[in-house]
Design a protein around this motif. Structure first.
Motif, short mmCIF file in Angstrom:
data_model
loop_
_atom_site.label_atom_id
_atom_site.label_comp_id
_atom_site.label_asym_id
_atom_site.label_seq_id
_atom_site.Cartn_x
_atom_site.Cartn_y
_atom_site.Cartn_z
N ARG A 279 0.82 -1.02 0.24
CA ARG A 279 0.09 -0.40 -0.23
C ARG A 279 0.97 1.08 0.50
NH1 ARG A 279 -5.34 0.05 1.73
NH2 ARG A 279 -4.79 -2.08 2.77
N GLN A 280 1.80 1.20 1.41
CA GLN A 280 3.00 2.47 0.28
C GLN A 280 3.46 2.64 -0.40
OE1 GLN A 280 3.49 4.65 3.03
NE2 GLN A 280 4.96 5.56 2.06
N ARG A 281 3.84 1.67 -1.55
CA ARG A 281 4.90 1.84 -2.02
C ARG A 281 3.33 2.50 -3.16
NH1 ARG A 281 8.47 2.99 -5.20
NH2 ARG A 281 9.32 1.79 -7.02
N VAL A 282 2.42 1.37 -3.03
CA VAL A 282 1.27 2.25 -4.40
C VAL A 282 1.29 3.70 -4.42
CG1 VAL A 282 -0.78 2.63 -5.35
CG2 VAL A 282 -0.07 0.55 -4.64
N GLN A 283 0.74 4.21 -3.25
CA GLN A 283 0.79 5.07 -2.53
C GLN A 283 2.08 6.28 -3.08
OE1 GLN A 283 0.98 5.79 1.77
NE2 GLN A 283 -1.49 5.06 1.25
N GLU A 284 3.31 6.17 -3.37
CA GLU A 284 4.93 6.74 -3.41
C GLU A 284 4.69 6.78 -5.05
OE1 GLU A 284 7.92 4.71 -2.01
OE2 GLU A 284 7.79 5.03 0.05
N LEU A 285 3.96 5.39 -5.55
CA LEU A 285 3.66 5.52 -7.38
C LEU A 285 2.98 5.87 -7.56
CD1 LEU A 285 4.80 1.53 -7.70
CD2 LEU A 285 6.27 3.12 -8.38
N MET A 286 2.19 6.48 -7.01
CA MET A 286 0.71 7.28 -7.97
C MET A 286 0.81 8.73 -9.39
SD MET A 286 -1.89 4.89 -7.41
CE MET A 286 -2.86 5.90 -8.33
N GLU B 107 -10.98 5.24 -5.94
CA GLU B 107 -10.51 4.04 -5.69
C GLU B 107 -10.06 3.18 -6.89
OE1 GLU B 107 -14.36 0.99 -4.90
OE2 GLU B 107 -12.88 2.89 -3.19
N PHE B 108 -9.23 4.38 -7.99
CA PHE B 108 -8.29 3.50 -8.40
C PHE B 108 -7.22 3.00 -7.72
CE2 PHE B 108 -4.70 5.17 -11.38
CZ PHE B 108 -5.06 3.95 -12.01
N GLU B 109 -6.62 3.79 -6.57
CA GLU B 109 -6.04 3.34 -6.01
C GLU B 109 -5.70 1.98 -5.10
OE1 GLU B 109 -3.15 5.16 -2.45
OE2 GLU B 109 -3.86 6.32 -3.38
N ARG B 110 -6.92 1.77 -4.96
CA ARG B 110 -7.08 0.86 -3.94
C ARG B 110 -7.34 -0.59 -5.21
NH1 ARG B 110 -11.97 3.67 -2.12
NH2 ARG B 110 -11.34 4.26 0.25
N VAL B 111 -7.63 -0.26 -6.33
CA VAL B 111 -8.09 -1.03 -7.79
C VAL B 111 -5.93 -1.44 -7.59
CG1 VAL B 111 -7.51 -1.34 -9.88
CG2 VAL B 111 -10.00 -0.28 -8.81
N VAL B 112 -5.18 -0.43 -8.19
CA VAL B 112 -3.94 -0.64 -8.30
C VAL B 112 -3.44 -2.02 -6.90
CG1 VAL B 112 -0.91 0.16 -8.33
CG2 VAL B 112 -3.20 1.15 -9.62
N VAL B 113 -3.46 -1.34 -5.66
CA VAL B 113 -3.40 -2.11 -4.46
C VAL B 113 -3.33 -3.67 -4.42
CG1 VAL B 113 -3.58 -1.84 -1.99
CG2 VAL B 113 -3.02 0.23 -2.93
#
Length: 460
Positions: A16-23, A440-446
């Motif tokens: 989750r933390q990595r996705v936040q950094e990548l968004m 929601e898009f960020e949750r989909v990536v996670v």
């Protein structure tokens, strides 16, 4: 389904933390893709569809995929798709990630609150044609891959199609030509949606489609309505009676012999149903059964076009011929062959007054019913539950049709097919002001990153 261990929880937090950094980078790539007007239905924008495929291929190569190719099943090089592969650890399963890079026409720009091909953030959403359907699916795949970099837990094949919005006509040929390159243990199709904001879903059924043009003729030419009215039927009245026969008094489809089935036990509240459907305050629902049965697992029939004289300038003549386009959604468990035969029978039996009837098939698409059981589906449900902070996914039906899913099921019967996506009830895909809910898009990536991790553990 196995419960996540303490280590799994830590790993999920790290993902989750990595996705936040990548968004920010993921969103920037999505916006660049959206600016390409890849409308596959418009021959004048064929170069844009090609440019879109090339942009996708470049993004994939940047993720370390060496085996990247733009392919087509047509000799003229049209409808370009992107196929790429990146191996995982020895003995690991292979996951095929599907999305499509073509988009629907934007239609009248005046209906949009911002330019359709310039991504614009308003409130919680990013608005543009393709922002959700389905360039966000491409971006979600890329985001999940970036979480792992060169340490993928599974082998990954990317397949990004270029003609989904015009019916995927050549998809069977593509699947046949590249069968071995596309073969996978799990297929993730990112072209559907979730049940609601904050409630994920796996799509497990989709209705099929039968479209026909029906012409009714009562005269060889128009004649004076005063001289011949009352004796000779006009085609519009005859067609109207034929159309009216297609539903019973409660609004249920009256074509005999069509399949109907049960739906998941999902509540669709009245206020939400009315708001999301756009139904006016006084309109009554048609049909029988639960709302989701009527929307997902029963046939539906609509008139989507009508050829008849316009009211403005209409003359006092009997109309000799009239034509309507019938769009019939068929329930999972039915076939287009059966539905077409039953509809033809009904029309022949109910055309009034000896009028001439002509039925022309426009197109068809098979319904889909997925048996969403087994380790891959358990892995997906666990991933979704973690990504949505403990909210388990709904097994959802879709009233619309995505016929290409049936093609995947037929081509790869041993694979587990997971139908997911980024859309929500207010996405407005295909319409003006199509929008992607960014949280929601960020949750989909996670969720997709977690899914790759879980599939490695479940099938490795």
């Amino acid at each position: 389904m196995s419960q996540p261990t303490h280590h799994d929880h830590l790993e999920a937090a790290a993902i989750r933390q990595r996705v936040q950094e990548l968004m920010p980078g993921i969103r920037a790539d999505l916006e660049d893709l959206v600016r390409i007007e890849s409308v596959s239905a418009d021959p004048e924008r064929a170069a844009e569809v090609q440019r879109s495929a090339e942009a996708v291929a470049a993004l994939v190569r940047a993720e370390g995929f060496d085996d990247v190719e733009i392919v087509s099943a047509r000799a003229d090089g049209g409808a370009p798709a992107v196929i790429a592969h990146k191996p995982g650890p020895a003995g690991s399963p292979t996951v095929l990630l599907y999305a499509h890079h073509d988009v629907q026409p934007e239609n009248d720009h005046a209906d949009w609150d911002s330019p359709p091909f310039e991504p614009t953030e308003r409130g919680e959403r990013l608005y543009a044609r393709g922002a959700a359907d389905d360039k966000a699916g491409i971006a979600a795949h890329l985001g999940a891959l970036r979480v792992f970099g060169d340490d993928l837990p599974v082998g990954v094949t990317l397949f990004v199609e270029g003609e989904e919005e015009v019916g995927s006509e050549t998809l069977p040929d593509l699947l046949a030509a590249h069968r071995e390159r596309l073969r996978a243990d799990v297929i993730v199709i990112a072209d559907s949606g979730n049940w609601d904001i904050g409630v994920p879903a796996l799509t497990t059924s989709l209705r099929g489609l039968v479209r026909v043009d029906v012409e009714v003729r009562t005269l060889t030419h128009a004649v004076h309505s005063g001289m011949w009215g009352g004796l000779v039927p006009d085609a519009l009245i005859a067609l109207s009676r034929l159309i009216a026969s297609l539903h019973d008094d409660d609004g249920a489809v009256a074509v005999a012999g069509l399949h109907r089935g049960p739906a998941a036990d999902v509540e669709y509240p009245e206020e939400r149903l009315r708001a999301e459907s756009g139904a006016t305050a006084g309109v009554q629902w048609i049909g029988e059964g639960s709302a989701v049965e009527r929307l997902w697992t029963q046939p539906a029939l609509s008139i989507t076009g009508l050829d008849a004289p316009q009211v403005a300038g209409a003359s006092n003549t009997l109309v000799p011929a009239a034509r309507a386009r019938i769009s019939m959604r068929i329930a999972p468990g039915d076939t287009t062959a059966n539905a077409l035969a039953r509809l033809q029978e009904h029309l022949e039996q109910h055309v009034p007054w000896g009028a001439e009837l002509t039925v022309t098939v426009v197109d068809t698409g098979e319904a889909t019913q997925i048996d969403a059981t087994g380790p891959a589906y358990d892995a997906a449900r666990q991933a979704f539950t973690e990504a949505w902070d403990g909210t388990a996914p709904v097994d959802m039906g879709v009233g619309g049709s995505i016929p290409f899913i049936a093609e995947f099921l037929e081509a790869f019967p041993e694979a587990s097919v997971l139908v997911t996506g980024v859309e929500d009830p207010d996405t407005r895909a295909h319409g003006a002001n199509e929008g992607l809910h960014l949280a929601e898009f960020e949750r989909v990536v996670v969720a997709e990153a977690l899914l790759l991790r879980n599939v490695a553990a479940a099938l490795g």
